[in-house]
Design a protein around this motif. Structure first.
Motif, PDB file in Angstrom:
ATOM      1  N   PRO A  56      73.596  41.157   4.725  1.00 49.76           N
ATOM      2  CA  PRO A  56      73.011  39.936   4.140  1.00 49.76           C
ATOM      3  C   PRO A  56      73.949  39.257   3.131  1.00 49.76           C
ATOM      4  O   PRO A  56      74.802  39.892   2.498  1.00 49.76           O
ATOM      5  CB  PRO A  56      71.748  40.457   3.439  1.00 49.76           C
ATOM      6  CG  PRO A  56      71.456  41.769   4.091  1.00 49.76           C
ATOM      7  CD  PRO A  56      72.761  42.341   4.470  1.00 49.76           C
ATOM      8  N   PHE A  57      73.750  37.949   3.007  1.00 52.20           N
ATOM      9  CA  PHE A  57      74.404  37.156   1.956  1.00 52.20           C
ATOM     10  C   PHE A  57      73.278  36.552   1.118  1.00 52.20           C
ATOM     11  O   PHE A  57      72.517  35.709   1.591  1.00 52.20           O
ATOM     12  CB  PHE A  57      75.277  36.052   2.554  1.00 52.20           C
ATOM     13  CG  PHE A  57      75.957  35.203   1.510  1.00 52.20           C
ATOM     14  CD1 PHE A  57      77.181  35.568   0.984  1.00 52.20           C
ATOM     15  CD2 PHE A  57      75.368  34.027   1.045  1.00 52.20           C
ATOM     16  CE1 PHE A  57      77.813  34.800   0.025  1.00 52.20           C
ATOM     17  CE2 PHE A  57      75.993  33.248   0.086  1.00 52.20           C
ATOM     18  CZ  PHE A  57      77.216  33.637  -0.429  1.00 52.20           C
ATOM     19  N   VAL A  58      73.156  37.042  -0.110  1.00 55.12           N
ATOM     20  CA  VAL A  58      72.038  36.649  -0.976  1.00 55.12           C
ATOM     21  C   VAL A  58      72.601  35.856  -2.152  1.00 55.12           C
ATOM     22  O   VAL A  58      73.544  36.313  -2.815  1.00 55.12           O
ATOM     23  CB  VAL A  58      71.272  37.884  -1.482  1.00 55.12           C
ATOM     24  CG1 VAL A  58      70.143  37.462  -2.401  1.00 55.12           C
ATOM     25  CG2 VAL A  58      70.746  38.698  -0.302  1.00 55.12           C
ATOM     26  N   GLY A  59      72.043  34.694  -2.389  1.00 54.43           N
ATOM     27  CA  GLY A  59      72.480  33.867  -3.505  1.00 54.43           C
ATOM     28  C   GLY A  59      71.358  33.589  -4.489  1.00 54.43           C
ATOM     29  O   GLY A  59      70.190  33.505  -4.103  1.00 54.43           O
ATOM     30  N   ILE A  60      71.714  33.450  -5.765  1.00 47.09           N
ATOM     31  CA  ILE A  60      70.734  33.120  -6.800  1.00 47.09           C
ATOM     32  C   ILE A  60      71.401  32.224  -7.826  1.00 47.09           C
ATOM     33  O   ILE A  60      72.554  32.445  -8.211  1.00 47.09           O
ATOM     34  CB  ILE A  60      70.179  34.400  -7.461  1.00 47.09           C
ATOM     35  CG1 ILE A  60      69.108  34.040  -8.499  1.00 47.09           C
ATOM     36  CG2 ILE A  60      71.291  35.238  -8.064  1.00 47.09           C
ATOM     37  CD1 ILE A  60      68.375  35.244  -9.039  1.00 47.09           C
ATOM     38  N   ASN A  61      70.680  31.192  -8.234  1.00 47.51           N
ATOM     39  CA  ASN A  61      71.189  30.255  -9.236  1.00 47.51           C
ATOM     40  C   ASN A  61      70.783  30.770 -10.611  1.00 47.51           C
ATOM     41  O   ASN A  61      69.599  30.767 -10.974  1.00 47.51           O
ATOM     42  CB  ASN A  61      70.633  28.849  -8.998  1.00 47.51           C
ATOM     43  CG  ASN A  61      71.369  27.804  -9.819  1.00 47.51           C
ATOM     44  OD1 ASN A  61      71.760  28.052 -10.957  1.00 47.51           O
ATOM     45  ND2 ASN A  61      71.546  26.632  -9.234  1.00 47.51           N
ATOM     46  N   CYS A  62      71.754  31.223 -11.364  1.00 52.98           N
ATOM     47  CA  CYS A  62      71.464  31.813 -12.672  1.00 52.98           C
ATOM     48  C   CYS A  62      70.980  30.781 -13.684  1.00 52.98           C
ATOM     49  O   CYS A  62      70.402  31.156 -14.710  1.00 52.98           O
ATOM     50  CB  CYS A  62      72.718  32.510 -13.212  1.00 52.98           C
ATOM     51  SG  CYS A  62      73.325  33.838 -12.131  1.00 52.98           S
ATOM     52  N   ALA A  63      71.213  29.498 -13.429  1.00 51.54           N
ATOM     53  CA  ALA A  63      70.821  28.453 -14.380  1.00 51.54           C
ATOM     54  C   ALA A  63      69.446  27.896 -14.075  1.00 51.54           C
ATOM     55  O   ALA A  63      68.899  27.146 -14.883  1.00 51.54           O
ATOM     56  CB  ALA A  63      71.858  27.327 -14.379  1.00 51.54           C
ATOM     57  N   ALA A  64      68.892  28.243 -12.898  1.00 50.95           N
ATOM     58  CA  ALA A  64      67.643  27.614 -12.486  1.00 50.95           C
ATOM     59  C   ALA A  64      66.416  28.439 -12.822  1.00 50.95           C
ATOM     60  O   ALA A  64      65.298  27.997 -12.576  1.00 50.95           O
ATOM     61  CB  ALA A  64      67.683  27.342 -10.977  1.00 50.95           C
ATOM     62  N   LEU A  65      66.596  29.668 -13.385  1.00 54.79           N
ATOM     63  CA  LEU A  65      65.463  30.544 -13.636  1.00 54.79           C
ATOM     64  C   LEU A  65      65.420  30.933 -15.107  1.00 54.79           C
ATOM     65  O   LEU A  65      66.472  31.137 -15.733  1.00 54.79           O
ATOM     66  CB  LEU A  65      65.547  31.809 -12.774  1.00 54.79           C
ATOM     67  CG  LEU A  65      65.469  31.605 -11.250  1.00 54.79           C
ATOM     68  CD1 LEU A  65      65.748  32.912 -10.539  1.00 54.79           C
ATOM     69  CD2 LEU A  65      64.113  31.063 -10.850  1.00 54.79           C
ATOM     70  N   PRO A  66      64.229  31.081 -15.667  1.00 58.15           N
ATOM     71  CA  PRO A  66      64.111  31.571 -17.045  1.00 58.15           C
ATOM     72  C   PRO A  66      64.643  32.998 -17.168  1.00 58.15           C
ATOM     73  O   PRO A  66      64.820  33.709 -16.179  1.00 58.15           O
ATOM     74  CB  PRO A  66      62.602  31.521 -17.305  1.00 58.15           C
ATOM     75  CG  PRO A  66      62.057  30.599 -16.275  1.00 58.15           C
ATOM     76  CD  PRO A  66      62.937  30.699 -15.091  1.00 58.15           C
TER      77      PRO A  66
END
Length: 983
Positions: free
Chosen positions: A664-674
């Motif tokens: 898998p390639f999993v991405g997360i936006n660190c600036a978009a979540l509290p």
């Protein structure tokens, strides 16, 4: 059948008939000895009787005639005759002056008779024979020399000189046999067989068989008893093994009675003959011709009595042998029946398929008393021996014998090589010393070859029937073993297959007893397989909930069953035949693993490769080169660049080209979540970790990425608290869920992206330096689109083709003037903005347009105020309205603003122009709504950050830079960032 004539006998007969013979009595004696040694008793008796008549007429030589008759009685095992004639010979020799040689032979006869009666061999016999032979002045001494050599062999054997004994005895036997002295040779063979048997020599039985064949009808009653005893003790035939003591003693009693009868007749005839001979001589002396004639007629009648009793004795022998054969056949059949039953038991008990042919061959070899056995099966269209028994059995030419007895269907249509030739029983009964029985059962084809070539034996119909029954038993056993082997192979394959399944598999019968369980089920239920199979689930307290659930409903579909040590997803199906329940089969999956599988299936996959990175400018080529190297190095990667430069595209391309591409390639936006939500998303949480958490907990992004890659987008906007936790994960390569205590390994590769200057943030205390080192193992900086203006045309053309295909438009090209306008624009939103502009223009183009000839007024307004800077500098607005200059770019001698300040003013200006509508403002700037909100959050201007007023407007375009900064601060913003050193 009479024995063949011998050269020794012919020479002795010539000497007797010669008119010049000086000692006719000794020559006649030699002839009687040779005839008796050859088993020609009638001829020997006639010559002995003539010697006695001649002695009576001449008055001399009576001792020699009695010695001759004593030797004949010794050879015929006539004990009474031996005693009578030896006594008569001794009396006659005492009266004769010249009878020394005859007396020597009397001593030899006496010693030989004593040994014949069962006494020990005497060393004096050889010397006595030599002395007696020297007393006879004849040249033909070959027979006596053979007997002397034989006696020397017995003497050597008594002295344990086996080699000398073997040489003398076997040599003497060969000489006697070649000369036709079959009785002497046969008796020597019997004695030699007995001597070899005492010493454990296995060839003794073959010597007995050879003696029996050689003696034939010349065997006396004592010869037959010795042969019978020898065969019972050491014979290889079934009849020898099954002959009981009572039967053997009766056979011997008959032989003794027969011998006594024959001897009585012979002695009576001899007595009459002697009386007639004396009366005839007296009548001849008295010149009574008529009396002499009458006595001659009586003598002829006496000889006729002897001649007539011979066939009667032979007939009696035949009847006796037939009776013995009948008794023996009955015993043999009984033994064979027992042997056949034992053979069936032994064959049925074979468990090794490869050992079966060898065991069958050995059974037939013992039961049929044969020399060789070969079990041959059809393989590859021809017979190949798979087992053999006997001496040199592997060299037996069984194919020729099979071809004679088994018909190969050569007239059948052409068949494939893999098919076996058809075989059938040949016409007629088996004959000779070779026997072949076919093997045909199902797909099994073959034959069993048996022979008695070495022993020159013959097979009977019973042998063929016995071998056929064994062959059928072999075929059935082979089929049984084949089926068992297939069953074992299937069971093994089933076991391996079920053990290879990662899910637990449990099968139970109608009583709830486990009949099958794989290794995974034993591991999950924490019960050894050996204990699990055969156990009732309900009897194990730890498995009670599972047993209760399956008892209530044997048909489950993904039901979660909680045990004390773990939770499982259980699916089951009942087994039934003819409406009768036969239990059920259930599969178990660990709940945590099922969640991982589900998340892995639903996890995102990389969509981009290096083919999606379009451009040929030197800065881009340099960045792509580093990215290509990163695919071969399993290390953390940090990708920097302005917003919209394609950082995520490069990150996915690195993943797609590396060894983790199938993960898998999993991405997360660190600036978009509290902060709190970001930690839960990254690391996951256990059930009940916090209010509102999912009942079964949740898997974090690091676990979801598994062995793939995780993209930490906008890492520069991550809070300091989270940075410390992320640093520990990168250092220890383990993660702990919220609310949990167990550490889980981290296998994913980390790729981070940011548009911020992390070194500047480190200097400001907003980013951890040690985390920067951990992330920046490999560093890739993507150039902005304004620094790679030569790639704009390539990008635009690619976007036109993509969006035209998506929207079913005919646009395929871009007009030169449009390319010129695109090149003149500064593209603050970089590649993302360019893609949005092209998508908008393609959407607005007519359905039949093939060339994009214009751009929208919005881009036109932008391009009318911006132009490409000379020497690659950032573009300075030349025709910007005065009202926009304070908020976008300073004029005159005002200092140059940092790029981040320009970006901030542009975002706020767009928001003001669009009446605080974020969606319209983001579209106007060519960025996504998420990015727009992220920018506002970074400046602390997000609506959630401004609690004092919900309708605070962004600074107007008429405000000066300082006024704008003042208004931002009043809205809760932090001081503006300082200028980046890199800019």
């Amino acid at each position: 059948m009479q024995a063949p004539r011998s050269i020794w006998i012919d020479e002795a007969q010539t000497t007797v008939d010669s008119p010049t013979s000086s000692d006719k009595l000794a020559a006649s004696f030699r002839l009687t000895v040779l005839l008796a040694a050859a088993g020609r008793d009638e001829e020997a008796d006639r010559i002995g009787s003539e010697m006695r008549r001649a002695a009576l007429r001449s008055g001399a030589g009576k001792g020699w005639s009695e010695v001759a008759l004593a030797w004949i009685a010794l050879s015929a095992d006539n004990d009474a005759g031996v005693h009578a004639h030896v006594s008569a010979a001794r009396a006659a020799c005492a009266l004769e002056r010249d009878a020394a040689s005859a007396r020597s032979w009397i001593d030899v006869i006496a010693m030989m008779h004593a040994r014949r009666l069962g006494g020990d061999a005497q060393e004096e016999i050889a010397q006595a024979l030599s002395d007696a032979e020297d007393a006879i002045r004849l040249e033909n001494k070959a027979h006596s020399q053979s007997l002397i050599r034989l006696e020397q062999g017995w003497t050597a054997l008594a002295a344990d000189d086996l080699e000398a004994a073997r040489a003398n005895i076997s040599g003497a036997i060969d000489d006697l046999e070649k000369a036709g002295m079959i009785r002497d040779a046969g008796r020597a063979m019997i004695a030699w067989a007995e001597a070899l048997a005492v010493r454990g020599d296995a060839t003794s039985a073959s010597w007995l068989a050879r003696a029996q064949t050689l003696l034939g009808k010349t065997a006396t009653w004592r010869d037959r008893i010795q042969l019978h005893r020898g065969f019972i003790a050491r014979g290889r035939r079934i009849i020898d093994r099954v002959m009981s003591d009572p039967a053997a003693s009766r056979v011997e009693a008959f032989e003794r009675a027969r011998g006594a009868a024959v001897a009585a007749i012979a002695n009576a005839v001899d007595l009459v003959d002697a009386s007639l001979a004396a009366a005839t001589v007296d009548s001849e002396k008295a010149n009574a011709a008529h009396v002499t004639s009458a006595l001659d007629r009586v003598q002829q009648a006496t000889f006729a009595v002897r001649a007539s009793t011979g066939p009667a004795i032979v007939g009696l022998d035949r009847v006796a042998r037939d009776l013995v054969d009948l008794v023996g056949a009955a015993l043999v059949e009984r033994e064979r029946l027992h042997g056949l039953l034992d053979a069936f038991g032994e064959i049925d008990g074979v468990t090794d398929r490869a050992e079966l042919p060898r065991i069958v061959a050995a059974l037939l070899g013992r039961m049929l008393e044969c020399d060789r056995v070969v079990v041959a099966l059809v393989e590859g269209g021809e017979y190949r021996d798979v087992a053999h028994w006997g001496e040199n059995a592997e060299s037996a030419d069984f194919r020729g014998a099979i071809a004679k007895s088994i018909k190969v269907d050569s007239d059948a249509p052409a068949r494939r090589k893999s098919e076996s030739p058809a075989i059938s029983r040949a016409e007629g009964k088996p004959r000779g010393a070779e026997l072949v029985v076919p093997i045909r059962s199902g797909a099994l084809r073959g034959a069993i070859y048996v022979d008695k070539l070495k022993r020159s034996g013959q097979f009977r119909d019973e042998d063929f029937q016995f071998a056929s029954v064994v062959a059928e038993s072999f075929a059935l056993a082979r089929g049984r073993l084949d089926a068992r082997e297939q069953e074992r192979s299937l069971h093994q394959k089933l076991t391996v297959t079920t053990d290879a399944i990662q899910e637990g598999l449990v099968a139970c019968d109608e009583n709830g007893v486990v009949t099958t369980a794989n290794a995974a089920a034993a591991r999950m239920l924490r019960v050894p397989t050996s204990e699990l199979v055969g156990m009732k689930l309900e009897r194990n307290p730890s498995l009670g909930p599972l047993a209760a659930q399956l008892a209530r409903n044997p048909r489950l579909d993904g039901t979660v069953v909680r045990l004390a040590h773990a939770s499982f997803v259980v699916s089951s199906r009942p087994m039934s035949t003819s409406g009768t329940s036969n239990g059920f089969v259930a599969t178990l999956v660990e709940l945590e693993r099922a969640q991982k599988i589900a998340q892995k299936v639903t996890a995102t996959r990389s969509r981009y490769t290096f083919r999606d990175v379009v451009g040929d400018s030197p800065p881009l080529r340099a960045a792509v080169a580093v990215a290509m190297q990163a695919t071969t190095i399993d290390a953390n990667v940090l990708i920097t660049g302005e917003s919209g430069t394609g950082k995520e595209v490069v990150a996915q391309a690195i993943h797609s080209a590396g060894p983790r591409s199938q993960e898998p390639f999993v991405g997360i936006n660190c600036a978009a979540l509290p902060h709190d939500l970001l930690e839960a998303e990254l690391f996951g949480y256990e059930r009940g970790a916090f209010t509102g958490a999912r009942a079964e907990g949740n898997v974090g992004k690091f676990e979801l990425a598994a062995g793939g890659s995780i993209l930490l987008d906008e890492i520069g906007d991550m809070p300091l608290g989270m940075q410390a936790k992320l640093l520990r994960v990168l250092q220890e390569r383990v993660v702990t869920r919220l609310g949990g205590s167990s550490e889980r390994p981290v296998e994913a590769r980390v790729i981070a992206t940011t548009h911020r200057d992390l070194e500047q943030l480190v200097s400001e205390g907003k980013f951890r330096l040690d985390l920067l080192f951990r992330l920046r193992v490999l560093s890739i900086e993507l150039p902005p689109l304004r620094e790679r203006s030569t790639d704009i045309a390539l990008l635009a053309q690619g976007f036109v083709l993509r969006f035209a295909e998506q929207q079913n438009k005919s646009v395929r090209e871009i007009a030169p003037n449009v390319l010129s306008d695109l090149a003149a624009y500064a593209w603050p939103g970089n590649v993302r903005e360019l893609a949005n502009v092209i998508e908008s223009e393609v959407s607005l183009a007519s359905s039949d347009a093939t060339v994009l000839t214009r751009i929208s007024s919005r881009l036109g307004a932008r391009t009318s105020h911006w132009s490409l800077p000379p020497a690659g500098e950032f573009p300075i607005p030349s025709r910007v309205p005065a009202s926009l200059l304070p908020s976008i770019a300073p004029s005159g001698d005002a200092p140059i603003l940092p790029l981040v300040e320009v970006e901030k003013r542009a975002f706020l200006h767009a928001l003001a122009k669009c009446d605080n509508n974020v969606a319209r403002a983001a579209e106007a700037l060519g960025v996504s709504k998420v990015t727009f909100y992220a920018k506002l959050r970074g400046w602390h201007l997000h609506p959630k950050d401004r609690e004092s007023s919900q309708d605070v407007s962004p600074p107007s375009s008429s405000l000066s830079s300082s006024e704008s900064e003042t208004r931002v601060r009043e809205g809760g913003s932090s001081p503006p960032p300082t200028r980046r050193s890199s800019d």
